[in-house]
Design a protein around this motif. Structure first.
Motif, PDB file in Angstrom:
ATOM      1  N   PRO A  16       2.432  -6.097  14.638  1.00 39.49           N
ATOM      2  CA  PRO A  16       2.689  -4.726  15.111  1.00 39.49           C
ATOM      3  C   PRO A  16       2.618  -3.669  14.005  1.00 39.49           C
ATOM      4  O   PRO A  16       2.289  -2.519  14.283  1.00 39.49           O
ATOM      5  N   THR A  17       2.920  -4.070  12.762  1.00 37.14           N
ATOM      6  CA  THR A  17       2.872  -3.066  11.690  1.00 37.14           C
ATOM      7  C   THR A  17       1.424  -2.635  11.441  1.00 37.14           C
ATOM      8  O   THR A  17       1.160  -1.481  11.113  1.00 37.14           O
TER       9      THR A  17
ATOM     10  N   PHE B 234      -8.333  -1.724  12.195  1.00 38.60           N
ATOM     11  CA  PHE B 234      -8.174  -2.972  11.465  1.00 38.60           C
ATOM     12  C   PHE B 234      -7.484  -4.007  12.352  1.00 38.60           C
ATOM     13  O   PHE B 234      -7.865  -5.180  12.384  1.00 38.60           O
ATOM     14  N   TRP B 235      -6.486  -3.535  13.092  1.00 36.69           N
ATOM     15  CA  TRP B 235      -5.709  -4.422  13.960  1.00 36.69           C
ATOM     16  C   TRP B 235      -6.613  -5.047  15.028  1.00 36.69           C
ATOM     17  O   TRP B 235      -6.520  -6.256  15.292  1.00 36.69           O
ATOM     18  N   VAL B 236      -7.481  -4.238  15.638  1.00 39.70           N
ATOM     19  CA  VAL B 236      -8.379  -4.757  16.685  1.00 39.70           C
ATOM     20  C   VAL B 236      -9.222  -5.889  16.102  1.00 39.70           C
ATOM     21  O   VAL B 236      -9.337  -6.973  16.697  1.00 39.70           O
ATOM     22  N   PHE B 237      -9.795  -5.666  14.918  1.00 44.27           N
ATOM     23  CA  PHE B 237     -10.625  -6.710  14.305  1.00 44.27           C
ATOM     24  C   PHE B 237      -9.797  -7.947  13.930  1.00 44.27           C
ATOM     25  O   PHE B 237     -10.257  -9.074  14.083  1.00 44.27           O
TER      26      PHE B 237
ATOM     27  N   ALA C 168     -16.169  -9.661  13.024  1.00 40.20           N
ATOM     28  CA  ALA C 168     -14.878  -9.301  12.415  1.00 40.20           C
ATOM     29  C   ALA C 168     -14.884  -9.626  10.924  1.00 40.20           C
ATOM     30  O   ALA C 168     -14.440  -8.812  10.094  1.00 40.20           O
ATOM     31  N   ILE C 169     -15.422 -10.790  10.564  1.00 40.17           N
ATOM     32  CA  ILE C 169     -15.454 -11.172   9.140  1.00 40.17           C
ATOM     33  C   ILE C 169     -16.322 -10.181   8.362  1.00 40.17           C
ATOM     34  O   ILE C 169     -15.974  -9.761   7.258  1.00 40.17           O
ATOM     35  N   LEU C 170     -17.438  -9.801   8.971  1.00 38.10           N
ATOM     36  CA  LEU C 170     -18.319  -8.836   8.310  1.00 38.10           C
ATOM     37  C   LEU C 170     -17.578  -7.516   8.072  1.00 38.10           C
ATOM     38  O   LEU C 170     -17.689  -6.906   7.007  1.00 38.10           O
ATOM     39  N   TYR C 171     -16.794  -7.117   9.058  1.00 41.08           N
ATOM     40  CA  TYR C 171     -15.988  -5.891   8.908  1.00 41.08           C
ATOM     41  C   TYR C 171     -14.986  -6.043   7.761  1.00 41.08           C
ATOM     42  O   TYR C 171     -14.856  -5.151   6.910  1.00 41.08           O
ATOM     43  N   PHE C 172     -14.304  -7.207   7.731  1.00 41.07           N
ATOM     44  CA  PHE C 172     -13.322  -7.434   6.651  1.00 41.07           C
ATOM     45  C   PHE C 172     -14.002  -7.374   5.283  1.00 41.07           C
ATOM     46  O   PHE C 172     -13.442  -6.864   4.318  1.00 41.07           O
TER      47      PHE C 172
ATOM     48  N   TYR D 246       4.953  -1.772   6.493  1.00 39.50           N
ATOM     49  CA  TYR D 246       3.508  -1.700   6.731  1.00 39.50           C
ATOM     50  C   TYR D 246       2.875  -3.093   6.644  1.00 39.50           C
ATOM     51  O   TYR D 246       1.953  -3.411   7.381  1.00 39.50           O
ATOM     52  N   CYS D 247       3.350  -3.885   5.690  1.00 43.10           N
ATOM     53  CA  CYS D 247       2.744  -5.189   5.411  1.00 43.10           C
ATOM     54  C   CYS D 247       2.850  -6.126   6.619  1.00 43.10           C
ATOM     55  O   CYS D 247       3.941  -6.294   7.171  1.00 43.10           O
ATOM     56  N   PRO D 248       1.738  -6.750   7.038  1.00 36.35           N
ATOM     57  CA  PRO D 248       1.832  -7.674   8.179  1.00 36.35           C
ATOM     58  C   PRO D 248       2.747  -8.858   7.907  1.00 36.35           C
ATOM     59  O   PRO D 248       3.303  -9.450   8.825  1.00 36.35           O
TER      60      PRO D 248
END
Lengths: 237, 415
Positions: free
Chosen positions: A63-64, A72-75, A120-124, B105-107
């Motif tokens: 959630p953070t 970033f969360w979606v990926f 997703a990996i490519l995005y990271f 912030y940190c996961p």
């Protein structure tokens, strides 16, 4: 000579990699477990509007990240869910799993899940080249993502792109199943004898990269797979 | 760097490797989410002023001395510990206020404070920590050793405060205005060195007809600022012993965030409760033991959540409840509560001076205060008060920085 190398990669190296990975994980977890506990609480306090979620839910849903960087969360979610589905898809190759029909040419996900994971990996990987992330990244970060990318890409070729040929699938779920089942039963059979076709070399590359990944895993930050929940528990107190 | 010192430093590092520290050092994926959490980076965008940037200075040593494999060390940019790298260690230790906003912030919830603790211990071992903080910590410890000789002077000084306390609230007949050594008191109030920390609190507790006692010791814990666990324990131990001797029900820490966190969360099990003064005021108001006059505070008021009592202590609503009884003209900062920006003065920075860095690294705080349009900036921590006052002056914010206790004492209804 090439055939021998292919055999070494697809059979003995798999056993070495899996054993190495399991022992590495156990040793790593044991070392942390043996270390002394922190002398005081590391809790961060919630308020009513933004409760810190439970450790398990916190580790799984991040959630953070959702709050502070939704893209970033979606990926991240696509990647982690995709990996979970791919693990299941690989297990489904074994005869006692029947999630996808036995006679299906496709693995679970029809190849699309692998493409999502690869994207997703490519995005990271690409985001690491941009500032300020570039400044805090170390070579291991790029290499690990590159290894993951290549593993996923080679997986995409054998699970999805191999169906693009004029005659349909070159390698099918049954081919992969026969290979994995042989490994599982320690038959030491050369998969090349059961699987033929031009894409076999891609399978060898995929297995080689996966072996490398398994061997690197206990020494990499991918160990967060095992520590994400205890880490989130520390924050929750 | 001498080989012997280097070995000592590596051993010191090893001793600090708790479960949490190991997990924090091993699992950071350098996703960069914490970058934007830090007020210092938000004010001055340099990655060395981020949680991950600071942690990397320590993590790279960890890779060198506590991990195996030459290739892995290269790929993780492991570094040798030398004099040059000790400067980086210093940066990790003393450019971070320990606000722990990055944890939200940190996961994984990595606590930079733990990694910062390793950095501080390395500096202490190398005798390179800020000497002001060590000196102040040593003075606190020395005070415990000579307390019997100084009690008389302390009592005389407390007596001198009576007139000013009585101006805020007349004492109940037959009771001491600033009581000391009260056996079986409900409250042991632990103040700071300075009458500003005693007078309003004494007036409020007297108004509430509390059975209280003033501690001989100051609340602030310089051992925690410098990062020395043994000194932190010794300094807190003075107050714990005093509370035990007097059979105290509750130790109430004055408006000092670090003192509260050390006493409440870092000092183990105790036979008494520990609360902040803000909580005590809220209780008095709630129980009707004190009444407050809203006309005394007509200005627009905002509240700064001190990290050490808010994010680190969960004290979010009590100060707001009290402010709700003091004014109808309250405005929240954005963001607030758990997400509030640190004032930029914690972690010993105020005590060390460091004004240039404090002002540069807290511009985001100044902007946040300005955006509220408030005339009064209230807080419940001395460190924050000093830093916010400096920011007020430096950035020309035009606010009046006030303690919650002082605003409360000024608004006491004299029935």
């Amino acid at each position: 000579m090439v055939n021998q190398i292919f055999y070494l990669i697809t059979v003995p190296m798999v056993y070495v990699a899996v054993a190495w990975c399991i022992v590495g994980i156990v040793v790593k977890v044991a070392r942390v477990a043996k270390a002394p506990a922190h002398p005081f609480t590391l809790k961060v306090f919630p308020d009513k509007d933004h409760p810190v979620p439970s450790p398990v839910w916190g580790a799984l849903s991040m959630p953070t990240v959702r709050r502070h960087n939704p893209t970033f969360w979606v990926f991240l979610i696509l990647f982690h869910l995709g990996i979970a589905v791919l693990i299941l898809a690989h297990l489904d190759l074994l005869p006692w799993f029947n999630i996808y029909p036995e006679d299906s040419e496709h693995m679970i996900g029809n190849g699309a899940v692998g493409v999502v994971v690869t994207t997703a990996i490519l995005y990271f990987l690409l985001r690491r080249f941009a500032s300020p992330l570039r400044e805090i990244s170390v070579p291991a970060d790029y290499l690990l993502l590159f290894l993951l990318f290549c593993t996923a890409m080679s997986g995409d070729i054998i699970s999805w792109a191999n169906s693009w040929s004029e005659n349909g699938f070159v390698l099918t779920k049954q081919d992969f199943g026969a290979y994995l089942n042989g490994l599982f039963h320690f038959s030491w059979a050369d998969p090349a004898e059961a699987i033929d076709g031009g894409h076999y070399v891609v399978l060898v590359v995929h297995v080689f990269l996966a072996n490398l990944f398994l061997m690197v895993l206990p020494f990499s930050k991918i160990m967060h797979t095992f520590f994400a929940i205890p880490l989130n528990k520390l924050r929750r107190g | 760097m001498e080989a012997k010192l280097k070995q000592e430093l590596i051993e010191t590092f090893g001793e600090r490797l708790t479960k949490a520290a190991k997990m924090y050092l091993d699992n950071c994926s350098r996703c960069g989410l914490c970058i934007e959490a830090c007020h210092a980076y938000a004010s001055s965008p340099e990655t060395r002023y981020t949680a991950v940037g600071r942690a990397q200075n320590i993590r790279r040593l960890y890779e060198e001395y506590f991990k195996k494999g030459k290739i892995a060390k290269k790929l993780n940019e492991a570094v040798e510990l030398d004099d040059h790298w000790m400067e980086k260690v210093y940066e990790t230790a003393y450019t971070c206020t320990g606000c722990r906003r990055c944890m939200t912030y940190c996961p994984f919830g990595i606590d930079t404070g733990v990694i910062q603790g390793i950095a501080k211990m390395l500096l202490i071992t190398a005798d390179q920590e800020p000497k002001t903080l060590t000196m102040l910590a040593d003075m606190s410890i020395a005070k415990a050793k000579t307390i019997e000789k100084t009690k008389e002077n302390f009592a005389a000084a407390a007596k001198n405060l009576e007139a000013e306390v009585l101006q805020r609230w007349r004492s109940e007949g037959g009771e001491e205005v600033v009581p000391l050594d009260v056996q079986d008191a409900n409250v042991l109030y632990v103040a700071l060195a300075g009458k500003h920390s005693i007078i309003p609190a004494a007036a409020i507790m007297n108004a509430a007809k509390e059975k209280w006692s003033l501690s001989y010791f100051e609340a602030v814990n310089f051992g925690a600022f410098v990062g020395n666990p043994a000194k932190t324990k010794e300094i807190a131990g003075r107050i714990i012993e005093e509370a035990k001797r007097l059979n105290i029900k509750e130790v109430v820490i004055c408006e000092c965030g670090t003192a509260y966190r050390v006493m409440k969360h870092m000092s183990g099990e105790k036979p008494f409760k520990v609360i902040t003064f803000a909580e005590l005021i809220a209780r008095y108001v709630e129980q009707g033991r004190i009444k407050l006059d809203k006309s005394k505070l007509p200005a627009k008021v905002t509240y700064h959540d001190p990290c050490q009592i808010a994010r680190q202590g969960g004290i979010y609503e009590q100060p707001r409840y009290v402010l709700g009884q003091l004014t109808d003209n309250f405005v929240e900062m954005t963001p607030n509560r758990q997400a509030n920006w640190c004032c930029g003065g914690g972690g010993g920075l105020v005590a060390m001076g460091e004004k240039d860095f404090r002002m540069k690294s807290a511009k985001v705080k100044a902007d946040q205060v300005k955006a509220t349009g408030a005339e009064v900036l209230c807080t419940a921590c001395e460190n924050c008060h000093t830093q916010l006052s400096d920011l007020n002056e430096h950035y020309g914010l035009g606010v009046k920085v006030e303690y919650l206790s002082d605003l409360t004492a000024k608004a006491l209804v004299q029935d």
